[in-house]
Design a protein around this motif. Structure first.
Motif, PDB file in Angstrom:
ATOM      1  N   GLU A 167      21.436 104.701  95.051  1.00 29.58           N
ATOM      2  CA  GLU A 167      21.608 105.815  95.661  1.00 29.58           C
ATOM      3  C   GLU A 167      21.088 106.751  96.607  1.00 29.58           C
ATOM      4  O   GLU A 167      20.914 106.654  97.314  1.00 29.58           O
ATOM      5  CB  GLU A 167      22.953 105.136  95.571  1.00 29.58           C
ATOM      6  CG  GLU A 167      23.712 104.868  96.799  1.00 29.58           C
ATOM      7  CD  GLU A 167      25.798 105.383  96.561  1.00 29.58           C
ATOM      8  OE1 GLU A 167      26.599 106.622  96.725  1.00 29.58           O
ATOM      9  OE2 GLU A 167      25.727 103.958  95.566  1.00 29.58           O
ATOM     10  N   ARG A 168      20.994 107.258  95.614  1.00 22.10           N
ATOM     11  CA  ARG A 168      20.746 108.823  96.139  1.00 22.10           C
ATOM     12  C   ARG A 168      19.152 108.807  96.289  1.00 22.10           C
ATOM     13  O   ARG A 168      18.324 109.100  97.466  1.00 22.10           O
ATOM     14  CB  ARG A 168      20.402 109.658  94.640  1.00 22.10           C
ATOM     15  CG  ARG A 168      20.120 111.612  94.732  1.00 22.10           C
ATOM     16  CD  ARG A 168      20.507 112.191  94.143  1.00 22.10           C
ATOM     17  NE  ARG A 168      20.455 113.371  93.549  1.00 22.10           N
ATOM     18  CZ  ARG A 168      20.085 113.845  92.748  1.00 22.10           C
ATOM     19  NH1 ARG A 168      20.195 113.687  91.625  1.00 22.10           N
ATOM     20  NH2 ARG A 168      18.947 115.046  93.395  1.00 22.10           N
ATOM     21  N   PHE A 170      17.601 106.505  97.743  1.00 19.83           N
ATOM     22  CA  PHE A 170      17.813 104.872  98.924  1.00 19.83           C
ATOM     23  C   PHE A 170      18.293 106.751 100.270  1.00 19.83           C
ATOM     24  O   PHE A 170      17.207 105.794 101.136  1.00 19.83           O
ATOM     25  CB  PHE A 170      18.780 104.458  99.159  1.00 19.83           C
ATOM     26  CG  PHE A 170      18.355 103.121  99.126  1.00 19.83           C
ATOM     27  CD1 PHE A 170      16.339 102.807  97.458  1.00 19.83           C
ATOM     28  CD2 PHE A 170      18.447 101.590  99.014  1.00 19.83           C
ATOM     29  CE1 PHE A 170      16.315 101.646  97.522  1.00 19.83           C
ATOM     30  CE2 PHE A 170      17.470 100.564  99.358  1.00 19.83           C
ATOM     31  CZ  PHE A 170      17.239 100.775  97.825  1.00 19.83           C
ATOM     32  N   SER A 171      18.724 107.498  99.910  1.00 18.78           N
ATOM     33  CA  SER A 171      19.167 108.156 100.983  1.00 18.78           C
ATOM     34  C   SER A 171      17.934 109.016 101.225  1.00 18.78           C
ATOM     35  O   SER A 171      17.777 109.659 102.104  1.00 18.78           O
ATOM     36  CB  SER A 171      20.610 108.876 100.494  1.00 18.78           C
ATOM     37  OG  SER A 171      20.654 109.655  99.941  1.00 18.78           O
ATOM     38  N   ASN A 172      17.989 109.767 100.060  1.00 17.12           N
ATOM     39  CA  ASN A 172      16.702 110.477 100.354  1.00 17.12           C
ATOM     40  C   ASN A 172      15.145 109.797 101.100  1.00 17.12           C
ATOM     41  O   ASN A 172      14.666 111.162 101.736  1.00 17.12           O
ATOM     42  CB  ASN A 172      16.071 111.113  98.473  1.00 17.12           C
ATOM     43  CG  ASN A 172      17.088 112.208  97.869  1.00 17.12           C
ATOM     44  OD1 ASN A 172      17.485 112.969  98.648  1.00 17.12           O
ATOM     45  ND2 ASN A 172      16.508 112.204  96.665  1.00 17.12           N
ATOM     46  N   ARG A 174      15.541 107.444 102.971  1.00 18.67           N
ATOM     47  CA  ARG A 174      15.617 107.690 104.530  1.00 18.67           C
ATOM     48  C   ARG A 174      15.554 109.776 105.054  1.00 18.67           C
ATOM     49  O   ARG A 174      15.143 109.179 106.392  1.00 18.67           O
ATOM     50  CB  ARG A 174      17.376 107.305 104.962  1.00 18.67           C
ATOM     51  CG  ARG A 174      16.763 106.048 104.663  1.00 18.67           C
ATOM     52  CD  ARG A 174      18.748 104.680 104.604  1.00 18.67           C
ATOM     53  NE  ARG A 174      18.112 103.264 104.174  1.00 18.67           N
ATOM     54  CZ  ARG A 174      19.514 103.090 103.426  1.00 18.67           C
ATOM     55  NH1 ARG A 174      20.914 103.889 102.949  1.00 18.67           N
ATOM     56  NH2 ARG A 174      19.684 101.997 102.294  1.00 18.67           N
ATOM     57  N   ALA A 175      16.055 110.146 104.307  1.00 22.19           N
ATOM     58  CA  ALA A 175      15.906 111.163 105.336  1.00 22.19           C
ATOM     59  C   ALA A 175      14.784 111.803 105.535  1.00 22.19           C
ATOM     60  O   ALA A 175      13.507 112.657 106.021  1.00 22.19           O
ATOM     61  CB  ALA A 175      16.501 112.571 104.584  1.00 22.19           C
ATOM     62  N   ALA A 214      14.441 100.525 101.284  1.00 27.19           N
ATOM     63  CA  ALA A 214      15.110 101.612 101.719  1.00 27.19           C
ATOM     64  C   ALA A 214      15.153 101.947 103.507  1.00 27.19           C
ATOM     65  O   ALA A 214      15.937 102.217 104.300  1.00 27.19           O
ATOM     66  CB  ALA A 214      14.505 103.086 100.859  1.00 27.19           C
ATOM     67  N   SER A 344      22.855  94.287 105.568  1.00 28.55           N
ATOM     68  CA  SER A 344      23.887  95.347 106.799  1.00 28.55           C
ATOM     69  C   SER A 344      24.746  95.303 107.484  1.00 28.55           C
ATOM     70  O   SER A 344      24.845  95.404 109.115  1.00 28.55           O
ATOM     71  CB  SER A 344      22.801  96.325 107.957  1.00 28.55           C
ATOM     72  OG  SER A 344      21.607  97.059 107.364  1.00 28.55           O
TER      73      SER A 344
END
Ligand code: ASP
Length: 380
Positions: A167-168, A170-172, A174-175, A214, A344
């Motif tokens: 989770e972490r 993937f969000s990293n 994307r950012a 991601a 999604s």
């Protein structure tokens, strides 16, 4: 209808292309993640990498410098040796590889400063940290070569309690990657409490797949020095042919059985999002490659066909074999590979297309359609 001679052939090819299946996604994201293995990241081959990268390649993942000739030692192996021995000569061999990588390609970076910084960190941390430095140095130099932004994998790919923190991470990702610019990141490693951790050997493929997943990329390209998945080991068999397409499950099975072309853990992140994986040869990007998707290997079609050529299946029907029976079996087969996917919160149908060639005529249908009607119309 019956085929009239023993030599009539029907060529059947299955296509399963995400750009066709998900036109909406392709338009919306249209981005390709490319991972380059160590052989591409060598002084003489780096130019091939640059030729492949287009405006669609917004994320590039690289390995440590690979072998330049048959008995050469990869940078990762030298780094592991250095960790054990702290032998200055070993460090010099590593430094030489990265200095030449920049020099031969005219890349204006201060490699010596990078190397001395890396060496001082190698002294402070453990084995995984030392092994990761090859990918870090590659990515810093390749980013300068491509005029792209460097992404530090330690901050983006995160491990917690020995496992990837999906989770972490993937969000990293994307950012870090989603500003429309091109970025280069080292594969194979990430950060953890107290340092860095690596995947198992060949794990740059896993990093590439995670980045593709991601970002919901249109395609994950994995560039190596062979023509995709070959029917025999290209190092020992001359002129070996490539398997043009296979399913995720088939690729995973092959990797687990020891095929070195793709890390087995690189399959699932793409499979769960229906992202096709292309395995190609960076020396000859237009030549044969393998596309991994929900579409099965043509070999399976042998159950409904008798002969396989380089790029498609040819079924040679016996003169007493009714045409509709051949087509019905192909159609049933293709339909069994049609899948409903939820990505999604949107539903997609992943459905192969079938190309049928018969006596100089070509008919292209979708697997959910009856192949009989268009074929009959075209032929009669
Ligand atoms: N450099 C690492 C290895 O040699 C990881 C990779 O190439 O993917 O295994």
């Amino acid at each position: 209808m019956r085929l009239t001679s023993q030599f009539d052939t029907v060529k059947i090819t299955l296509y399963c292309d995400r750009l066709y299946i998900h036109p909406f996604c392709a338009v919306k994201y249209g981005m390709i993640v490319a991972k380059f293995g160590g052989t591409a990241v060598t002084p003489r081959n780096l130019i091939y990498l640059k030729r492949i990268v287009t405006e669609h390649h917004l994320a590039v993942v690289v390995s440590a410098v690979g072998r330049e000739y048959k008995d050469d030692v990869k940078a990762t192996d030298l780094l592991l040796q250095y960790h054990e021995s702290r032998d200055q000569q070993v460090w010099e061999s590593i430094a030489d590889k990265y200095r030449r990588l920049a020099e031969v390609n005219g890349i204006a970076v201060d490699v010596d400063a990078m190397l001395s910084d890396a060496k001082s960190r190698a002294a402070l941390y453990g084995k995984d940290y030392c092994a990761s430095l090859g990918e870090e140095l590659s990515a810093r130099i390749v980013a300068a070569f491509l005029d792209a932004d460097y992404v530090e994998a330690e901050r983006v790919v995160r491990f917690a309690n020995g496992d990837l923190d999906v989770e972490r991470t993937f969000s990293n990702v994307r950012a870090a990657f989603c500003d429309g610019k091109r970025h280069v990141m080292g594969g194979f490693y990430g950060g953890c409490d107290g340092g860095r951790r690596t995947f198992s050997r060949g794990g740059g493929d896993v990093t590439g797949a995670i980045v593709a997943a991601a970002l919901d990329a249109s395609l994950y390209e994995n560039w190596t020095d062979v023509n995709g998945v070959c029917v025999a080991d290209p190092a020992s068999v001359h002129n070996v042919s490539t398997v043009p397409s296979m399913s995720y499950a088939e690729m995973r099975m092959l990797s687990l059985a020891g095929a070195e072309v793709l890390h087995p853990d690189a399959v699932t992140p793409c499979e769960t999002r229906g992202i096709p994986i292309k395995i190609g040869n960076f020396f000859r990007p237009q030549s044969a490659s393998t596309l991994i998707s929900f579409c099965p290997s043509v070999d399976k079609l042998l159950s409904v066909a008798e002969k396989i050529s380089d790029s498609c299946v040819e079924t040679t029907a016996l003169h007493s074999y009714p045409m509709w029976q051949v087509l019905q079996r192909v159609s049933d087969f293709a339909r069994s590979y049609t899948r409903e996917l939820n990505i999604s919160d949107r539903r997609y149908t992943v459905e192969p297309q079938i190309n049928i060639e018969f006596r100089d005529k070509v008919v292209r249908v979708r697997s959910s359609e009856s192949v009989l009607v268009p074929l009959y119309r075209a032929l009669i």
